[in-house]
Write a protein that holds these residues in place. Structure first.
Motif, PDB file in Angstrom:
ATOM      1  N   MET A 167       0.565  -1.642   0.239  1.00 43.26           N
ATOM      2  CA  MET A 167       0.107   0.123  -0.177  1.00 43.26           C
ATOM      3  C   MET A 167       0.806   1.035   0.907  1.00 43.26           C
ATOM      4  N   MET A 195      -8.125  -8.877  -0.134  1.00 41.21           N
ATOM      5  CA  MET A 195      -7.561  -7.351  -0.736  1.00 41.21           C
ATOM      6  C   MET A 195      -6.987  -6.500  -1.881  1.00 41.21           C
ATOM      7  N   VAL A 198     -10.805  -5.935  -2.756  1.00 40.44           N
ATOM      8  CA  VAL A 198     -11.487  -4.506  -2.351  1.00 40.44           C
ATOM      9  C   VAL A 198     -10.737  -3.553  -3.129  1.00 40.44           C
ATOM     10  N   TRP A 199      -9.332  -3.626  -3.768  1.00 39.54           N
ATOM     11  CA  TRP A 199      -8.631  -2.829  -4.421  1.00 39.54           C
ATOM     12  C   TRP A 199      -9.211  -2.293  -5.522  1.00 39.54           C
ATOM     13  N   GLU A 204     -10.610   4.767  -3.270  1.00 45.59           N
ATOM     14  CA  GLU A 204      -9.371   4.922  -1.617  1.00 45.59           C
ATOM     15  C   GLU A 204      -8.093   3.828  -1.383  1.00 45.59           C
ATOM     16  N   MET A 205      -8.503   2.346  -2.076  1.00 39.98           N
ATOM     17  CA  MET A 205      -7.296   2.042  -1.935  1.00 39.98           C
ATOM     18  C   MET A 205      -6.237   1.762  -3.278  1.00 39.98           C
ATOM     19  N   ARG A 206      -6.889   2.742  -4.372  1.00 41.14           N
ATOM     20  CA  ARG A 206      -5.475   2.743  -4.997  1.00 41.14           C
ATOM     21  C   ARG A 206      -4.243   3.429  -5.163  1.00 41.14           C
ATOM     22  N   THR A 207      -4.038   3.111  -3.950  1.00 40.35           N
ATOM     23  CA  THR A 207      -2.615   3.965  -3.131  1.00 40.35           C
ATOM     24  C   THR A 207      -1.534   4.223  -4.620  1.00 40.35           C
ATOM     25  N   SER A 211      -2.098  -3.767  -8.932  1.00 38.62           N
ATOM     26  CA  SER A 211      -2.925  -4.050  -8.076  1.00 38.62           C
ATOM     27  C   SER A 211      -2.616  -4.631  -6.822  1.00 38.62           C
TER      28      SER A 211
END
Length: 298
Positions: A167, A195, A198-199, A204-207, A211
């Motif tokens: 992340m 994980m 959800v990504w 907001e998970m895609r920092t 993937s």
């Protein structure tokens, strides 16, 4: 503090006994690593530095006595980076292949940005880093035997480190870092698909742009999972190029019969060969041919 932690067989540090153990297990080359309890992050920094230097010297001495059949990882007093960073060059000069670190340093994730200077220094000196779960959080919620912290808590803490490195895009910041995790990354493998799911669905998970299911293929994970079925799953989840054979030996509960264990879990002979030695040789830049010659000459 005057309390017996554990009784260790002399094969842990006696090189002749270790080589005999390796012969019994059909192992040509083995990489030694510090026990997690030796990492000493919870001690005073000067004491931890003393333990680290003593351990690193012992590792280098074992490698020298091993006649080409042993390699080793060292350790650093990471509660004090001012002490730790200059020691990285010393490890490289001593011929060690990298360092073993804990998943957290007194409650701070090893993936935290404050340890970026360490990662940069490892890349500079061409050393690898292997992460082991230590002193996990939340053990007060684990009921039953006191060793549940090690059985359940340590793998969970390791999984948090793997996820945090993904992340925070550690490989984007340090593309040449060689980063690995023991015990198959702890419990992370069982959470990878969740994980990734959800990504895919929560921006907001895609920092980063990669993937989780693809990102893990930039890491290395050892095979010390004690389940052939789970190892088969990890080969598919992590890919055949990122798994390295590990024994957790010479403990009584270590993975014995490593060759058969890996081959039975692998889909083909080529994958088994990668896991048994090719991937590890690439990860830690090991002299496999030298080890084979040393064993043949013994």
């Amino acid at each position: 503090n005057g309390k017996e932690y554990r009784v260790f067989d002399t094969a842990y540090w006696d090189v002749d006994q270790r080589l005999a153990y390796m012969d019994e297990q059909g192992v040509d080359l083995q990489v030694l690593s510090p026990l997690p309890e030796l990492l000493s992050y919870w001690l005073a920094a000067d004491t931890a530095e003393h333990v680290a230097r003593f351990t690193n010297d012992a590792m280098a001495a074992a490698v020298a006595k091993g006649g080409g059949r042993l390699a080793a990882l060292g350790m650093l007093p990471l509660q004090d980076l001012d002490r730790a960073l200059p020691m990285v060059a010393e490890l490289a000069r001593a011929g060690l292949k990298g360092i073993m670190v804990g998943s957290n340093i007194n409650g701070v994730s090893i993936a935290d940005a404050r340890f970026d200077p360490l990662l940069a220094e490892l890349v500079k000196h061409d050393l690898a880093m292997m992460v082991h779960g230590v002193r996990p959080a939340g053990t007060e919620r684990l009921l039953g035997s006191p060793i549940m912290g090690a059985v359940i808590g340590v793998p969970a803490d390791a999984a948090m480190a793997v996820a945090s490195f993904i992340m925070t895009d550690v490989m984007g910041r340090h593309p040449d870092l060689r980063l690995g995790f023991v015990h198959g990354g702890g419990s992370f493998g069982s959470m990878l698909e969740r994980m990734d799911h959800v990504w895919q669905h929560f921006p907001e998970m895609r920092t980063g742009e990669v993937s989780p299911v693809d990102y893990v293929r930039r890491f290395y994970f050892d095979t010390v999972v004690f389940s052939g079925k789970y190892l088969t799953y990890l080969i598919k989840a992590y890919g055949p190029d990122g798994l390295v054979a590990g024994s957790d030996g010479p403990t009584a509960i270590g993975q014995t019969g490593l060759d058969g264990f890996v081959r039975a879990a692998s889909p083909d002979a080529e994958t088994a060969e990668k896991i048994l030695w090719r991937n590890g040789a690439r990860f830690l830049k090991l002299d496999v041919e030298g080890a084979l010659a040393a064993r043949a000459a013994a």
